[in-house]
Design a protein around this motif. Structure first.
Motif, short mmCIF file in Angstrom:
data_model
loop_
_atom_site.label_atom_id
_atom_site.label_comp_id
_atom_site.label_asym_id
_atom_site.label_seq_id
_atom_site.Cartn_x
_atom_site.Cartn_y
_atom_site.Cartn_z
N ILE A 51 3.00 -10.29 -1.05
CA ILE A 51 1.67 -10.41 -1.56
C ILE A 51 0.67 -11.12 -0.72
O ILE A 51 -0.33 -10.71 -0.29
N ILE A 52 1.38 -12.18 0.18
CA ILE A 52 0.50 -12.85 0.98
C ILE A 52 0.18 -11.72 2.21
O ILE A 52 -1.11 -11.76 2.42
N ASN A 53 1.26 -11.07 2.68
CA ASN A 53 0.78 -10.09 3.46
C ASN A 53 0.03 -9.00 3.24
O ASN A 53 -1.19 -8.79 4.12
N SER A 54 -0.19 -8.72 1.92
CA SER A 54 -0.90 -7.50 1.36
C SER A 54 -2.53 -8.30 1.60
O SER A 54 -3.26 -7.31 1.78
N ILE A 55 -2.60 -9.39 1.04
CA ILE A 55 -3.95 -10.05 1.01
C ILE A 55 -4.45 -10.51 2.41
O ILE A 55 -5.77 -10.05 2.68
N CYS A 56 -3.51 -10.67 3.10
CA CYS A 56 -4.00 -10.84 4.63
C CYS A 56 -4.35 -9.62 5.39
O CYS A 56 -5.30 -9.64 6.17
N ASN A 57 -3.80 -8.58 4.84
CA ASN A 57 -4.05 -7.21 5.48
C ASN A 57 -5.24 -6.59 4.98
O ASN A 57 -5.86 -5.76 5.31
N GLY A 58 -5.95 -7.44 4.04
CA GLY A 58 -7.50 -6.97 3.66
C GLY A 58 -7.45 -6.34 2.30
O GLY A 58 -8.60 -6.19 1.53
N ASN A 59 -6.26 -6.39 1.61
CA ASN A 59 -6.70 -5.89 0.21
C ASN A 59 -6.96 -7.20 -0.64
O ASN A 59 -6.49 -8.23 -0.62
N LYS A 60 -7.92 -6.64 -1.70
CA LYS A 60 -8.60 -7.81 -2.28
C LYS A 60 -8.45 -7.58 -3.82
O LYS A 60 -8.68 -8.66 -4.42
N ARG A 61 -8.36 -6.14 -4.36
CA ARG A 61 -8.55 -6.07 -5.53
C ARG A 61 -7.24 -6.06 -6.06
O ARG A 61 -6.16 -5.66 -5.35
N PHE A 62 -6.90 -6.57 -7.48
CA PHE A 62 -5.70 -6.58 -8.18
C PHE A 62 -4.74 -5.11 -7.96
O PHE A 62 -3.76 -5.22 -7.50
N ARG A 63 -5.44 -4.03 -8.36
CA ARG A 63 -4.69 -2.81 -8.30
C ARG A 63 -4.55 -2.31 -6.81
O ARG A 63 -3.50 -1.72 -6.68
N GLU A 64 -5.33 -2.75 -6.04
CA GLU A 64 -5.11 -2.48 -4.64
C GLU A 64 -3.96 -3.25 -4.28
O GLU A 64 -3.12 -2.57 -3.47
N ILE A 65 -3.68 -4.57 -4.46
CA ILE A 65 -2.64 -5.30 -4.08
C ILE A 65 -1.42 -4.34 -4.74
O ILE A 65 -0.55 -4.21 -3.95
N GLU A 66 -1.56 -4.20 -6.01
CA GLU A 66 -0.54 -3.88 -6.68
C GLU A 66 0.16 -2.36 -6.21
O GLU A 66 1.32 -2.37 -5.66
N ARG A 67 -0.84 -1.54 -5.59
CA ARG A 67 -0.58 -0.32 -5.18
C ARG A 67 0.16 -0.60 -3.69
O ARG A 67 1.08 0.50 -3.29
N SER A 68 -0.02 -1.50 -2.94
CA SER A 68 0.27 -1.72 -1.78
C SER A 68 1.63 -2.32 -1.53
O SER A 68 2.38 -2.48 -0.60
N ILE A 69 2.10 -2.79 -2.83
CA ILE A 69 3.68 -3.26 -2.72
C ILE A 69 4.36 -2.53 -3.58
O ILE A 69 4.69 -2.54 -4.89
N PRO A 70 5.37 -1.59 -3.15
CA PRO A 70 6.17 -0.64 -3.78
C PRO A 70 7.20 -1.53 -4.65
O PRO A 70 7.65 -2.60 -4.17
N GLY A 71 7.19 -1.27 -5.98
CA GLY A 71 8.07 -1.89 -7.04
C GLY A 71 7.80 -3.11 -7.56
O GLY A 71 8.22 -3.37 -8.75
#
Lengths: 121, 121
Positions: free
Chosen positions: A37-57
């Motif tokens: 999650i940290i990695n995802s947000i640091c990579n620029g993902n901001k929105r809930f669904r965006e973060i969700e989609r970026s992390i498989p599983g």
DNA sequence: TTCATTGGTATACTCCGTGATACTGGTTAC
DNA sequence: GTAACCAGTATCACGGAGTATACCAATGAA
């Protein structure tokens, strides 16, 4: 030489302190999801669904829980924009960035590991 | 610019690949004990009780389980010396050393974190 | 003789991190 | 009108990571 002395000499760095530090870190970022999650947000993902989609599983439930937890611990900042529909954005804090090196090393290890598996088996 | 395109451009590195690598690593060294054990052995502890004593909080059961697991996965080598009484020694393998950087970073983080807590509260 | 140490195993139990599934209320698109 | 997207919450249930405690056979020390 006495066993005791030999043991002390063979560990110039404070072993106890190191284990403790290691265990502290594991306690804070332990579990399956915090680092992704940290990695995802640091990579620029901001929105809930965006973060969700970026992390498989990951499930919405776990993401929700972890985000709440991490917000409480000052790792991320949650901002609600009072537009319509409501818009929510997550950002990483400075504190959060202190995990950068750990994450980097872990990504590096994971990539090397996968390559190794593929190559030699 | 289309949302889609913007998203691709904003993530020049393969985000998917990174998350995967991260999750792989977490899978391998996840849990409360694997990294402390690796660290202990890499620090020169060889004997079962020695390792046990070096890791606050661990039980013989968990240590036994994890050591067995890690031996199967090629992270450590177990040698039994047929002396009397029987002597057992654990060593880290080359593969095990590949976690060195991760452990180092985590120790570093843990120390900084503790200092921060102590200082500023 | 009794105690401690070594290298573990056995048994029983607990908890909580995680997963699966469904649902809500509002909004926009077809 | 219905389907999809957003940002989540609610419930239920499971499994296995982790804990607690006791025990073993052999040896050495006090």
């Amino acid at each position: 030489m006495k066993e005791e002395v030999k043991e002390i000499l063979s560990h110039p760095r404070s072993q106890t302190e190191e284990v403790q530090a290691l265990q502290d870190t594991i306690y804070v970022i332990g579990g399956k999801w915090k680092l992704p999650i940290i990695n995802s947000i640091c990579n620029g993902n901001k929105r809930f669904r965006e973060i969700e989609r970026s992390i498989p599983g990951i499930t919405t439930r776990m993401l929700s829980r972890e985000l709440k937890d991490m917000e409480m611990n000052g790792l991320i900042k949650r901002t609600v924009y009072d537009s319509s529909p409501v818009l929510v954005e997550y950002e990483s804090t400075e504190y959060c960035h202190s995990f950068g090196d750990i994450i980097l090393q872990m990504i590096k290890w994971g990539k090397a590991h996968r390559k190794k598996i593929k190559a030699g088996k």
